[in-house]
Design an enzyme around this catalytic site. Sequence first.
Site, short mmCIF file in Angstrom:
data_model
loop_
_atom_site.label_atom_id
_atom_site.label_comp_id
_atom_site.label_asym_id
_atom_site.label_seq_id
_atom_site.Cartn_x
_atom_site.Cartn_y
_atom_site.Cartn_z
N HIS A 167 0.74 -1.35 -0.01
CA HIS A 167 0.03 0.03 -0.17
C HIS A 167 0.89 1.16 0.09
O HIS A 167 1.73 1.47 1.16
CB HIS A 167 -1.01 0.11 1.10
N ARG A 169 0.85 4.57 0.46
CA ARG A 169 0.95 5.64 1.38
C ARG A 169 1.25 5.13 2.93
O ARG A 169 1.70 5.88 3.56
CB ARG A 169 -0.63 6.25 1.54
N GLU A 170 1.71 3.88 3.09
CA GLU A 170 2.19 3.37 4.12
C GLU A 170 3.42 3.51 4.33
O GLU A 170 4.29 2.41 4.55
CB GLU A 170 1.56 1.79 4.35
N ARG A 224 -3.03 4.59 -2.15
CA ARG A 224 -2.89 3.13 -1.73
C ARG A 224 -2.92 2.22 -2.84
O ARG A 224 -1.88 1.36 -2.77
CB ARG A 224 -4.30 2.96 -1.07
N ARG A 241 -6.14 -7.20 -2.27
CA ARG A 241 -7.22 -7.71 -2.70
C ARG A 241 -7.08 -8.68 -4.09
O ARG A 241 -8.13 -8.92 -4.52
CB ARG A 241 -8.56 -6.71 -3.00
N HIS A 292 2.53 -3.55 6.96
CA HIS A 292 1.39 -2.30 6.64
C HIS A 292 1.49 -1.40 7.69
O HIS A 292 2.25 -1.51 8.59
CB HIS A 292 0.07 -2.76 6.61
N GLU A 365 0.43 -4.36 10.96
CA GLU A 365 -0.01 -3.01 10.79
C GLU A 365 1.05 -2.27 12.02
O GLU A 365 0.65 -2.34 13.16
CB GLU A 365 -1.39 -2.71 11.08
O1 0X9 Z 1 -7.14 -3.75 4.17
C1 0X9 Z 1 -5.79 -4.08 4.08
O2 0X9 Z 1 -5.32 -4.60 3.17
C2 0X9 Z 1 -4.86 -4.13 5.52
N1 0X9 Z 1 -5.20 -3.05 6.29
S1 0X9 Z 1 -4.76 -1.66 5.71
O3 0X9 Z 1 -5.06 -0.53 6.52
N2 0X9 Z 1 -3.11 -1.31 5.86
O4 0X9 Z 1 -5.02 -1.37 4.37
C3 0X9 Z 1 -5.06 -5.41 6.19
C4 0X9 Z 1 -4.71 -6.60 5.41
C5 0X9 Z 1 -5.26 -8.01 6.27
N3 0X9 Z 1 -4.30 -9.03 5.38
C6 0X9 Z 1 -5.02 -9.94 4.86
N4 0X9 Z 1 -6.37 -9.94 4.66
N5 0X9 Z 1 -4.24 -10.44 3.87
ZN ZN Z 2 -2.13 -1.75 3.94
#
Ligand code: 0X9
Ligand code: ZN
Length: 401
Positions: A167, A169-170, A224, A241, A292, A365
């Site tokens: 991501h 912005r992280e 992002r 995703r 993240h 995170e």
């Molecule tokens: O939403 C996400 O992808 C992650 N949080 S974030 O705020 N950094 O965007 C959490 C991802 C959890 N991990 C997986 N489901 N693989």
């Molecule tokens: Zn993330």
Amino acid sequence: MLRQSLIFISLAMAGSALSQTGWYRVRVNVPDALAFQRLQDSGLNLMECNPHLGTTDLAIGPGDAARLLIEGFTYTYVGEIKNPHRLTKSQATVVLPQDDDYRLHYFNADQILGYFEALRAQYPNIVTRRQIGVTINGEPHWAYRVGRQLQEGTKPFNNIMVQGLIHAREWISGSVIMHVAKKCVEGLTTPQQTPFMSNQAVWIIPMTNPDGYRYTWTDFRLWRKNRRNNGSGSFGVDLNRNYSKGWGGEGSSGNKNSETYRGTAPFSEPETANIRDLALTLPRIGGMVDFHSYGELILWPWGYTETPPPDASLLNNIGTSVRNSMNAFGGQYIQGQCSTTLYLAAGGSIDYFYNGWTAPSFTVELRDTGEFGFELPESQIFVTQDEAWAGFKKLLTFIPR
Ligand code: 0X9
Ligand code: ZN
């Protein structure tokens, strides 16, 4: 929920200005176990066989004085070391590139690649790179391997995958990944030979999403996704995703404009497909970590369903142990299954690696819990790197080799 934690890192002032050319014996005060750990992890040359709390002596060479100060220690001068070449091997300095700038400042894409290239130039037998493909904008996509070269006849190396900056912005994720790389190199170059790197290679993707990361520096700090042109003025697929396990499920979106847009198919994006293809060439993957921010969370699969994974109790044990190591630095990390601790997120990286290799896989995170969010101040880079390394090193102890 605001689980705010501020750590003040004191950049102590030097009592004496030491020349950066010679070697000196200096004495530092080590007030507590945390400081002790920090000193041990620093790679600086302890001169005592049994360092202890209180005062301890170090041999410092060129560049080490600044490093000591950055680590938060004041020192007093004891004397010059006239024949530094006579220091035993275990006191030899590990000189790493880029000094400690990456501990104090965020690095842009070129600086991150420069950092890894410098590491590779300095340790060509330990750090190698592989171009795993190109990004949607046509930029080379890199993976760096830190580990000894394979010896014929030895058992297969364990491979650990580490993803940074999926991501864009992280930003703290990039800082942490540089630190993880450096500490892994130190694990193989300090003569004490800490066993955590033996028979093991760590594959680091410094920028899982290079196009997005560049965009956060040039156009929009809070971008992002990757930079796919979805048409109709819409850009970006959420790479977290776009993996195959659970793809399309709850916690992902079919709307191109969404921050969690999953793309048109599993691995539709070159960035995720490149990582999949790299993983498929490795004989054995023992673990995976995806860094993240933010939230101070240690998350394990599944993200795509609330059903617990087959190894829930093992993952819970590892997560608890990793959490405890990390919280020694003053943070307030919690751990648990992704879907129930944070939210459902289908098509994420950790589900893919856990599903494919039964490898303990974690999303970490990093800091903070919301005060600054993605725009974590540079003053918190240092402690976040330290705690992330402590957690990563702890995780490695759970991975059979
Ligand atoms: O939403 C996400 O992808 C992650 N949080 S974030 O705020 N950094 O965007 C959490 C991802 C959890 N991990 C997986 N489901 N693989
Ligand atoms: Zn993330």
